[in-house]
Design a protein around this motif. Structure first.
Motif, PDB file in Angstrom:
ATOM      1  N   SER A 132     -20.965 -11.168 -15.426  1.00  0.00           N
ATOM      2  CA  SER A 132     -21.956 -10.118 -15.659  1.00  0.00           C
ATOM      3  C   SER A 132     -21.290  -8.842 -16.185  1.00  0.00           C
ATOM      4  O   SER A 132     -21.880  -8.121 -16.988  1.00  0.00           O
ATOM      5  N   GLY A 133     -20.057  -8.556 -15.771  1.00  0.00           N
ATOM      6  CA  GLY A 133     -19.342  -7.395 -16.296  1.00  0.00           C
ATOM      7  C   GLY A 133     -19.100  -7.504 -17.793  1.00  0.00           C
ATOM      8  O   GLY A 133     -19.301  -6.538 -18.541  1.00  0.00           O
ATOM      9  N   PHE A 134     -18.663  -8.686 -18.248  1.00  0.00           N
ATOM     10  CA  PHE A 134     -18.453  -8.892 -19.680  1.00  0.00           C
ATOM     11  C   PHE A 134     -19.767  -8.787 -20.446  1.00  0.00           C
ATOM     12  O   PHE A 134     -19.835  -8.141 -21.501  1.00  0.00           O
ATOM     13  N   MET A 135     -20.824  -9.417 -19.931  1.00  0.00           N
ATOM     14  CA  MET A 135     -22.103  -9.383 -20.647  1.00  0.00           C
ATOM     15  C   MET A 135     -22.701  -7.984 -20.695  1.00  0.00           C
ATOM     16  O   MET A 135     -23.183  -7.540 -21.740  1.00  0.00           O
ATOM     17  N   VAL A 136     -22.669  -7.273 -19.573  1.00  0.00           N
ATOM     18  CA  VAL A 136     -23.243  -5.925 -19.539  1.00  0.00           C
ATOM     19  C   VAL A 136     -22.412  -4.960 -20.396  1.00  0.00           C
ATOM     20  O   VAL A 136     -22.973  -4.163 -21.151  1.00  0.00           O
ATOM     21  N   GLY A 137     -21.085  -5.034 -20.298  1.00  0.00           N
ATOM     22  CA  GLY A 137     -20.244  -4.179 -21.143  1.00  0.00           C
ATOM     23  C   GLY A 137     -20.511  -4.413 -22.617  1.00  0.00           C
ATOM     24  O   GLY A 137     -20.619  -3.457 -23.401  1.00  0.00           O
ATOM     25  N   GLY A 138     -20.632  -5.672 -23.013  1.00  0.00           N
ATOM     26  CA  GLY A 138     -20.936  -5.993 -24.408  1.00  0.00           C
ATOM     27  C   GLY A 138     -22.321  -5.539 -24.822  1.00  0.00           C
ATOM     28  O   GLY A 138     -22.515  -5.012 -25.925  1.00  0.00           O
ATOM     29  N   ALA A 156     -30.539  -3.417 -17.147  1.00  0.00           N
ATOM     30  CA  ALA A 156     -31.314  -3.049 -15.954  1.00  0.00           C
ATOM     31  C   ALA A 156     -31.556  -4.266 -15.060  1.00  0.00           C
ATOM     32  O   ALA A 156     -31.423  -4.181 -13.831  1.00  0.00           O
ATOM     33  N   ALA A 157     -31.883  -5.400 -15.663  1.00  0.00           N
ATOM     34  CA  ALA A 157     -32.124  -6.615 -14.882  1.00  0.00           C
ATOM     35  C   ALA A 157     -30.871  -7.050 -14.137  1.00  0.00           C
ATOM     36  O   ALA A 157     -30.935  -7.411 -12.949  1.00  0.00           O
ATOM     37  N   VAL A 158     -29.721  -7.015 -14.800  1.00  0.00           N
ATOM     38  CA  VAL A 158     -28.470  -7.396 -14.138  1.00  0.00           C
ATOM     39  C   VAL A 158     -28.176  -6.450 -12.982  1.00  0.00           C
ATOM     40  O   VAL A 158     -27.802  -6.882 -11.883  1.00  0.00           O
ATOM     41  N   LEU A 159     -28.365  -5.156 -13.200  1.00  0.00           N
ATOM     42  CA  LEU A 159     -28.101  -4.191 -12.134  1.00  0.00           C
ATOM     43  C   LEU A 159     -29.049  -4.383 -10.948  1.00  0.00           C
ATOM     44  O   LEU A 159     -28.638  -4.269  -9.790  1.00  0.00           O
ATOM     45  N   ARG A 166     -27.904  -5.428  -7.218  1.00  0.00           N
ATOM     46  CA  ARG A 166     -28.289  -4.602  -6.063  1.00  0.00           C
ATOM     47  C   ARG A 166     -28.966  -5.443  -4.985  1.00  0.00           C
ATOM     48  O   ARG A 166     -28.783  -5.196  -3.793  1.00  0.00           O
ATOM     49  N   LYS A 167     -29.750  -6.425  -5.408  1.00  0.00           N
ATOM     50  CA  LYS A 167     -30.432  -7.305  -4.457  1.00  0.00           C
ATOM     51  C   LYS A 167     -29.487  -8.344  -3.855  1.00  0.00           C
ATOM     52  O   LYS A 167     -29.881  -9.086  -2.965  1.00  0.00           O
ATOM     53  N   GLY A 168     -28.265  -8.426  -4.363  1.00  0.00           N
ATOM     54  CA  GLY A 168     -27.296  -9.386  -3.857  1.00  0.00           C
ATOM     55  C   GLY A 168     -27.447 -10.786  -4.426  1.00  0.00           C
ATOM     56  O   GLY A 168     -26.927 -11.746  -3.878  1.00  0.00           O
ATOM     57  N   LYS A 169     -28.147 -10.915  -5.536  1.00  0.00           N
ATOM     58  CA  LYS A 169     -28.361 -12.224  -6.164  1.00  0.00           C
ATOM     59  C   LYS A 169     -27.164 -12.672  -6.995  1.00  0.00           C
ATOM     60  O   LYS A 169     -27.020 -13.854  -7.273  1.00  0.00           O
ATOM     61  N   LEU A 170     -26.338 -11.740  -7.429  1.00  0.00           N
ATOM     62  CA  LEU A 170     -25.150 -12.065  -8.221  1.00  0.00           C
ATOM     63  C   LEU A 170     -23.924 -11.762  -7.370  1.00  0.00           C
ATOM     64  O   LEU A 170     -23.461 -10.625  -7.323  1.00  0.00           O
ATOM     65  N   LYS A 171     -23.407 -12.775  -6.716  1.00  0.00           N
ATOM     66  CA  LYS A 171     -22.273 -12.589  -5.807  1.00  0.00           C
ATOM     67  C   LYS A 171     -21.096 -13.430  -6.264  1.00  0.00           C
ATOM     68  O   LYS A 171     -21.269 -14.473  -6.875  1.00  0.00           O
ATOM     69  N   GLY A 172     -19.908 -12.966  -5.923  1.00  0.00           N
ATOM     70  CA  GLY A 172     -18.698 -13.723  -6.216  1.00  0.00           C
ATOM     71  C   GLY A 172     -17.950 -13.162  -7.406  1.00  0.00           C
ATOM     72  O   GLY A 172     -18.527 -12.518  -8.287  1.00  0.00           O
TER      73      GLY A 172
END
Length: 155
Positions: A89-95, A69-72, A76-82
């Motif tokens: 974040s995709g690898f961490m959230v998927g895991g 939830a925190a990553v999402l 959404r707020k645009g804090k994780l870009k690039g």
């Protein structure tokens, strides 16, 4: 889009591998892999990394949900870009989702990968989380390098 593709691929691969292990191996069974570098041993971990906190597996499902939830929210707020942060974040959230599903459904995580001389047993979700942290660290190092280079060019 990269975030969702990686997250989905990690989740599908992790759950498929765990299903195959639970279906085709007996608990504690070891199957040879690639020489001395990898073998497969079916283990159920009811705790956290390194088998710490045994019996509290379901609580770690809650922690995984909060992390996802925190990553999402940050995305959404645009804090994780690039692309690098998308991949990390995709690898961490998927895991986290992969292990969270195991913890929520079974109260434990199916582990089966043993590398080298031992020292730990993992699953694909664990590998993805570690790769995500590594990519995140690479992002931080690269950002620091760029900042220092920009600072030096001002003088």
């Amino acid at each position: 889009m990269l975030f969702y593709v990686i997250c989905g691929a990690v989740l599908l691969a992790d759950q498929a591998a765990k299903w195959a292990v639970r279906t085709h191996m007996h608990l504690g069974e070891t199957v040879p892999g690639i020489g001395p570098y990898l073998h497969f041993t079916y283990y159920e971990n009811a705790g956290a990394a390194f088998s710490l906190f045994q019996g509290y597996g379901r609580y770690f499902a809650i922690i995984a949900a909060i992390f996802v939830a925190a990553v999402l929210i940050y995305r959404r707020k645009g804090k994780l870009k690039g692309r690098l942060l998308d991949a990390a974040s995709g690898f961490m959230v998927g895991g986290a989702i992969g292990n969270g599903i195991d913890r929520a459904l079974y109260g434990r995580v199916t582990d089966f990968l043993v590398f080298g001389g031992g020292g730990g047993i993992l699953n694909l979700a664990d590998l993805a989380i570690n790769l995500g942290w590594l990519l995140g660290l690479m992002y931080l190092v690269r950002a620091e390098y760029r900042e220092r280079r920009l600072y030096r060019s001002r003088w």
